[in-house]
Motif scaffolding. Structure first.
Motif, short mmCIF file in Angstrom:
data_model
loop_
_atom_site.label_atom_id
_atom_site.label_comp_id
_atom_site.label_asym_id
_atom_site.label_seq_id
_atom_site.Cartn_x
_atom_site.Cartn_y
_atom_site.Cartn_z
N ALA A 1 -0.07 3.90 -17.55
CA ALA A 1 -1.25 3.26 -18.13
C ALA A 1 -1.41 1.84 -17.60
O ALA A 1 -1.24 0.85 -18.32
CB ALA A 1 -1.13 3.25 -19.64
N LEU A 2 -1.70 1.77 -16.34
CA LEU A 2 -1.78 0.46 -15.69
C LEU A 2 -2.55 0.64 -14.39
O LEU A 2 -2.35 1.61 -13.68
CB LEU A 2 -0.35 -0.02 -15.37
CG LEU A 2 -0.18 -1.19 -14.42
CD1 LEU A 2 -0.46 -2.48 -15.15
CD2 LEU A 2 1.22 -1.22 -13.85
N PHE A 3 -3.45 -0.27 -14.12
CA PHE A 3 -4.02 -0.26 -12.77
C PHE A 3 -4.08 -1.68 -12.25
O PHE A 3 -3.94 -2.64 -13.01
CB PHE A 3 -5.39 0.42 -12.73
CG PHE A 3 -6.50 -0.28 -13.46
CD1 PHE A 3 -7.31 -1.18 -12.80
CD2 PHE A 3 -6.74 -0.04 -14.80
CE1 PHE A 3 -8.33 -1.84 -13.46
CE2 PHE A 3 -7.76 -0.69 -15.47
CZ PHE A 3 -8.56 -1.59 -14.80
N ARG A 4 -4.23 -1.79 -10.95
CA ARG A 4 -4.24 -3.12 -10.33
C ARG A 4 -5.52 -3.30 -9.56
O ARG A 4 -6.07 -2.34 -9.02
CB ARG A 4 -3.06 -3.28 -9.37
CG ARG A 4 -1.73 -3.23 -10.03
CD ARG A 4 -0.64 -3.65 -9.07
NE ARG A 4 0.64 -3.63 -9.74
CZ ARG A 4 1.41 -2.56 -9.84
NH1 ARG A 4 1.05 -1.45 -9.25
NH2 ARG A 4 2.54 -2.60 -10.50
N VAL A 5 -5.97 -4.51 -9.51
CA VAL A 5 -7.11 -4.84 -8.66
C VAL A 5 -6.61 -5.88 -7.66
O VAL A 5 -6.22 -6.97 -8.03
CB VAL A 5 -8.29 -5.37 -9.48
CG1 VAL A 5 -9.42 -5.75 -8.56
CG2 VAL A 5 -8.76 -4.34 -10.47
N TRP A 6 -6.60 -5.49 -6.41
CA TRP A 6 -6.12 -6.37 -5.34
C TRP A 6 -7.31 -7.14 -4.77
O TRP A 6 -8.39 -6.56 -4.62
CB TRP A 6 -5.50 -5.56 -4.21
CG TRP A 6 -4.23 -4.89 -4.55
CD1 TRP A 6 -4.09 -3.70 -5.21
CD2 TRP A 6 -2.91 -5.34 -4.25
NE1 TRP A 6 -2.77 -3.40 -5.33
CE2 TRP A 6 -2.02 -4.38 -4.75
CE3 TRP A 6 -2.40 -6.46 -3.60
CZ2 TRP A 6 -0.65 -4.50 -4.63
CZ3 TRP A 6 -1.04 -6.57 -3.47
CH2 TRP A 6 -0.17 -5.62 -3.98
N GLU A 7 -7.08 -8.39 -4.47
CA GLU A 7 -8.09 -9.07 -3.66
C GLU A 7 -7.57 -9.03 -2.23
O GLU A 7 -6.36 -9.07 -1.99
CB GLU A 7 -8.40 -10.47 -4.18
CG GLU A 7 -7.23 -11.45 -4.21
CD GLU A 7 -7.02 -12.12 -2.90
OE1 GLU A 7 -8.01 -12.24 -2.16
OE2 GLU A 7 -5.88 -12.54 -2.61
N THR A 8 -8.47 -8.90 -1.27
CA THR A 8 -8.03 -8.54 0.07
C THR A 8 -7.89 -9.74 1.00
O THR A 8 -7.68 -9.56 2.19
CB THR A 8 -9.02 -7.56 0.71
OG1 THR A 8 -10.30 -8.19 0.72
CG2 THR A 8 -9.09 -6.29 -0.07
N ARG A 9 -8.01 -10.93 0.48
CA ARG A 9 -7.85 -12.06 1.39
C ARG A 9 -6.39 -12.44 1.54
O ARG A 9 -5.86 -12.49 2.65
CB ARG A 9 -8.65 -13.25 0.87
CG ARG A 9 -8.82 -14.23 1.97
CD ARG A 9 -9.75 -15.32 1.65
NE ARG A 9 -9.56 -16.34 2.64
CZ ARG A 9 -10.10 -17.53 2.59
NH1 ARG A 9 -10.87 -17.84 1.58
NH2 ARG A 9 -9.87 -18.39 3.54
N MET A 10 -5.74 -12.69 0.42
CA MET A 10 -4.31 -13.00 0.48
C MET A 10 -3.47 -11.86 -0.10
O MET A 10 -2.26 -11.99 -0.26
CB MET A 10 -3.99 -14.28 -0.29
CG MET A 10 -4.53 -15.55 0.35
SD MET A 10 -4.10 -15.75 2.07
CE MET A 10 -2.38 -16.19 1.97
#
Lengths: 650, 450
Positions: free
Chosen positions: B250-259
């Protein structure tokens, strides 16, 4: 207290040496950017020393039967001054001038050998050996037990106390030297000094954390191989250094020698050797890793500055400079990133100068990028032309065997004249005529084996090449050849000379097997060398294409429009040249699988990355502009090519 | 000594023992060599199987502990793909994956027999892609800004085919495919190309790292984060700034793609089942397993504490139709948002599986309005759907049905963001197989401007 002073000494020394190197380059600015990174990486690796040593001590003292005793011993050892003192002498092999962003690629074995025997490399190897010995000595002191000193007092039969050689420490010190030496050799062969930039930008901590398991695994396996090789070497040659040490230090040999099978199959000894080798390699690899991470970190250059003092630090100025390479690479990386991510900085690029209204920023950036692309195109074309002309002369020489020799060469290479002179189909001296019935099958085989690999033909592989082979060892200056021609015609009268000839050629060729091995082109090396600095081109392509894409909506003054034709045409020209290069027979179409080791193999795949980036860059422009591109002034040929891209048929 | 690869892998151990199964296999072998009944007198030969047996028992204990933490690790790889795929009932589905080319009018279809067919209306040939490593295809996706590259997520590896659009060959050789694999990273259940075409991300439910591939160089950078037990589903936002990566827990991640940093988003009930991004990458809609609502998250430059807002409730509702009442609603299998951000299609899982379509609007405020349902032939249920990436006259939804048919459902509308479109010479409006009443005037969700 001893430790801190020594560490600070070490740090100072390293930073001084770093800045000395930096001072050669672009004065203050360079030292700000690069030196600080070097110093920071060294500082971090020094900071990481105590935990590494703690782990090493733990493993070296570990015993299954007494775990608590092991821990207590380790703690007492770690706190004791002597152990800490031994940490600091671990010197780093950071000689900054050796690092580069462009790999040196040896095209043949002889070039590799030349690299290995280069005086600078020899000095480097020597330094590594010395450092290895020092680190090994530190390890010995830390481990204690039987590795602590080189000599020990042993009772003699006549009662006189004598110093005897402690071979355990000797073997450890020699291992240190061996590992240091092999590390420096592998460094040259695997381009450890090459710094590659990553496509995925991550914070330093995450990069370090991600690479740590790899470093640990590499050092463990490499240490295993080193110890194996060292043990074999010591088994055969161990008596030489032992005798030398005994003689120099006036030590006696008391125990049974270790260079026997039973002596070397001591598992404790092997384990300690392996642990020590792992420790050295781990330290070296960690330093290398940290240095790479720090140096390749993104540096944000200002696009423009309102103060003239800061102009040398601005992106267009740094881009235009040739030296130092690392700064130029950082600037290009920054350009690629700003064009992709930063709206505000893109606006600065597209802006006009305040008095005058010139697009200085964009002009400087696009000019530099275009010149980079043009440079690569030219290089590829030149390479292709050399290969093409090689092919042409080859086909000429094979096709024109019946022509007179006046235009090409003397007797040593062309046997047609001599045949007509003598009037019978004889083989010319030094020329193994492959079709001649007199040539022995062995000679024929030798010739076919040797010639295709000749160095002067590069990687071209065609059947014609065997025809030109003999030219390798021919001299064909005018008067000499006429003299030799006369001489030759005399000799032909005697049949014995023929056999003499054959044996001579045979000898010569058999000697040349080693030569051909050495001069043999390594596969793909020339192609790799051609694209060695292609990371710069990749960034230039990305930067240009993203800026052009952004200009569709963000460029209010239309500064990009003026250069759009030249950008498109230079990209298409490069595309043509790259396509032609990949059609050459030796250029493989797919990258080989990279092995996971400390070796930076990025340079091996740069050309594939360049090809993909180039195509994507053109697609990026055509997709953004679509049918508007029909209004751009370019040649008909390029227009046709662009149409292919617009229809997604490339 | 042949090492046997056990079906359950230890995701966290695989960090250290990348060749997972090798160590266990070795220990197994050593232990069994003793129990086979050989006479062993030597102390070393006796203690070796004993100690390896102990280590093996310890490993098994750890793995069972790990397995109880992450039950999905005990599944076989086929079951795992079926469990985490966006396709409804993946294992018996004729069409296992589908992908429109982002620019050209062509699409790739992965079939049950592990082959991939590429259909292009402008060309007479339909290339069939087969490769010996191409088994249990979970997803296919075309590379953006490229005419030829197609990434395929398979059971053991990741394949990138290069299918020359001008070639007349119907069976491209397996030499046209690049094989990308990393030990411990299989089965691959989800892939996502960077919209700028440079990078490819792949994920596997047994690997806690998702791998960012530089396809041309065939090198991958693992992005490791502890927690979650794997990565099941990836979705790259159309503007390229964020990636949604959901995990089996029960967990999701949102990555930002710059760093490449990530935000953790713990869910209350179950794992994140599906998600989709608005065209500008500022809004993420996602659904959670065992819940019947759609959540929304906004990503703006202003940081601050946020919580997901419920934007639609799809719990069971009865609709009266001419054929009688039907009950629609329930858990959501997958979602698709068209690239203009005007239509949202939601594939509902339970009896009967049906696609609900919503109208969406991003400005001035985010709105979600019910539009209708898409139903197939009697007995056929939708399994998989995707919007055409650049349909000029509105939105085109492609649906793959359980009977193996693929239908295109066009939605013609005047786009708010593309007002230049006109209806001159347009074919008659599409015959939508609507089984429900018209809800156009009734706003289901309207976000208030704060």
């Amino acid at each position: 207290q001893c430790m801190t002073s020594n560490i600070s000494n070490l740090g100072l020394w390293e930073s001084l040496s770093a800045c000395e190197v930096c001072a050669d380059g672009n004065a203050l600015f360079h030292s700000q950017v690069v030196c600080w990174r070097a110093v920071a990486s060294i500082a971090w690796s020094v900071l990481l020393l105590p935990p590494t040593t703690a782990v090493f001590t733990f493993f070296s003292k570990f015993s299954f039967l007494h775990p608590i005793q092991t821990i207590s011993e380790c703690i007492s050892l770690m706190t004791s001054a002597s152990a800490i003192f031994s940490l600091i002498l671990v010197l780093k092999d950071l000689i900054l001038s050796l690092f580069s962003v462009i790999p040196t690629i040896a095209c043949s074995k002889i070039a590799l050998l030349a690299q290995l025997l280069h005086p600078r490399q020899l000095v480097n190897s020597l330094l590594h050996c010395i450092m290895g010995v020092i680190v090994a000595w530190c390890c010995g002191v830390t481990m204690g037990f039987r590795y602590e000193s080189l000599g020990y007092p042993c009772p003699q039969s006549d009662g006189l106390p004598l110093m005897c050689l402690n071979e355990y420490q000797l073997i450890l010190l020699l291992l240190g030297a061996f590992v240091g030496f092999s590390h420096s050799l592998l460094g040259v062969m695997h381009n450890f000094n090459y710094i590659s930039f990553h496509t995925v930008q991550q914070y330093k901590y995450h990069r370090f954390k991600g690479a740590l398991p790899l470093v640990a695994r590499c050092s463990v396996t490499q240490a295993l191989y080193s110890v194996r090789n060292f043990v074999v070497l010591y088994f055969f040659l161990g008596h030489v250094p032992r005798a030398w040490i005994c003689q120099t230090l006036n030590l006696q040999l008391n125990r049974s020698a270790l260079d026997s099978i039973s002596g070397l199959l001591d598992f404790t000894l092997l384990y300690h050797l392996w642990i020590s080798a792992t420790f050295f390699l781990f330290l070296w690899y960690i330093t290398l890793l940290l240095f790479r991470i720090f140096v390749t970190e993104v540096h944000s250059f200002p696009v423009q500055s309102s103060f003239t003092d800061d102009t040398p630090q601005c992106l267009p100025t740094v881009l235009a400079e040739k030296q130092p390479m690392i700064l130029k690479f950082l600037a290009l990386q920054d350009l690629a990133l700003l064009s992709q991510h930063s709206l505000a900085r893109r606006c600065e690029v597209f802006s006009l100068s305040q008095p005058g209204g010139h697009a200085h920023n964009w002009n400087a950036i696009s000019k530099e990028c275009l010149s980079l692309l043009a440079d690569l195109t030219q290089r590829l074309q030149a390479y292709h032309d050399t290969i093409a002309t090689n092919g042409r002369t080859k086909s000429l020489s094979s096709g024109s065997e019946r022509k007179s020799s006046s235009e090409t060469s003397g007797i040593f290479t062309n046997n047609v004249d001599l045949r007509s002179l003598v009037g019978e189909p004889l083989t010319a001296p030094f020329t193994p005529d492959l079709v001649s019935p007199f040539a022995s099958p062995a000679l024929r085989r030798l010739a076919t084996v040797v010639d295709p690999g000749s160095p002067w033909y590069g990687t071209v592989q065609s059947p014609h090449i065997m025809r030109r082979g003999p030219k390798l060892w021919s001299t064909s200056t005018g008067d000499q050849s006429t003299f030799l021609e006369k001489l030759g015609s005399y000799f032909f009268k005697t049949k014995t000379f023929f056999f003499l000839c054959v044996t001579q050629v045979k000898n010569f060729l058999s000697k040349r097997v080693l030569v051909t091995y050495l001069f043999n082109k390594l596969p793909e090396a020339s192609s790799q060398a051609l694209f060695a600095d292609s990371q710069a081109h990749i960034w230039a392509l990305e930067g240009l294409s993203y800026l052009v894409q952004a200009s569709f909506s963000e460029d209010h003054f239309g500064v990009v429009q003026t250069t759009l034709p030249s950008i498109l045409s230079s990209m298409l020209l490069l595309q043509e040249a790259v396509d032609r290069h990949f059609k050459l027979p030796h250029a493989s179409s797919k990258p080989s699988r990279s092995t996971s080791s400390m070796e930076e193999s990025t340079y091996k795949t740069l050309r594939f990355a360049l090809r993909a980036t180039l195509k994507t860059a053109i697609y990026r422009i055509t997709t953004t502009f679509g049918d508007h591109l029909k209004a751009v002034q370019i040649s008909a040929e390029h227009r046709k090519r662009l149409q292919q891209f617009l229809e997604y048929k490339e | 000594m042949e090492a046997t690869v056990t079906p359950q892998r230890y995701a966290f151990l695989s960090v250290f023992f990348r060749r997972d199964g090798g160590l266990t296999g070795l220990l197994n072998e050593i232990t069994n060599s003793h129990t086979e009944g050989r006479h062993v007198n030597n102390v070393v030969c006796f203690s070796l199987p004993l100690s390896s047996g102990c280590v093996l028992a310890l490993l098994r204990w750890v793995s069972s502990f790990h397995g109880s933490l992450f039950p999905h690790l005990t599944l076989s790889s086929e079951d795992m793909i079926a469990e985490f795929s966006q396709v409804l009932n993946w294992s018996d589905c004729v069409v296992r994956a589908f992908s429109w080319h982002p620019h050209a009018d062509k699409f790739a279809v992965a079939l049950l027999d592990d082959s991939i067919k590429i259909y292009n209306p402008k060309s007479a040939t339909t290339p069939t892609l087969k490769h010996r490593l191409q088994r249990s295809i979970a997803a296919v996706q075309w590379k953006p800004l490229c005419a030829s590259a197609l990434a395929v997520a398979c059971q053991n590896c990741l394949l990138v085919w290069h299918v020359d659009p001008c070639s007349l060959s119907t069976r491209p050789s397996s030499g046209c495919a690049q094989v990308l694999s990393q030990p411990g990273h299989s089965p691959v259940t989800s892939i996502a190309w960077c919209p700028s075409g440079s990078l490819l991300v792949s994920s596997s439910p047994v690997d806690t790292a998702m791998i960012v591939w530089d396809v041309a160089a065939e090198s991958g950078v693992p992005l490791q984060r502890v927690g979650g037990g794997g990565v099941t589903f990836l979705s790259w936002s159309p503007d390229g700034s964020h990636i949604l990566a959901s995990t089996p827990s029960a967990l999701f991640r949102v990555w930002e793609t710059r760093m490449w940093t990530c935000e953790r988003w713990p869910c209350v009930k179950g794992r994140c089942q599906s998600g989709c991004w608005s065209p500008d990458g500022s809004r993420l809609l996602f659904t959670v397993q065992s819940e019947t609502v759609i959540y929304s998250l906004t990503f703006t430059d202003i940081p601050g504490p946020q919580a997901a807002a419920v934007v639609a409730d799809l719990s069971e509702t009865a609709f009266s139709t001419p054929d009688g009442d039907i009950i629609v609603g329930g858990e959501i299998q997958s979602m698709a948002w068209d690239l203009r951000g005007e239509r949202l299609a939601v594939l509902l899982k339970d009896r009967p599986a049906i696609i609900a379509v919503f109208k969406t609007r991003a400005s001035p405020i985010f709105e979600l309005l019910p539009c209708g349902f898409v139903q197939g032939e009697p007995g056929a249920e939708p399994r998989l759907m995707q919007f055409h990436p650049n349909f000029r006259d509105g939105a085109l939804l492609t649906v793959c049905w359980s009977n193996g048919k693929i239908t295109h459902v066009p939605f013609y509308f005047l786009s708010a963001s593309f007002p230049q479109l006109s209806f001159v010479g347009k074919p008659s409006p599409p015959r939508l197989q609507d089984g429900a009443a018209d809800f156009t005037n009734q706003s289901l969700f309207t976000e208030l401007i704060s």
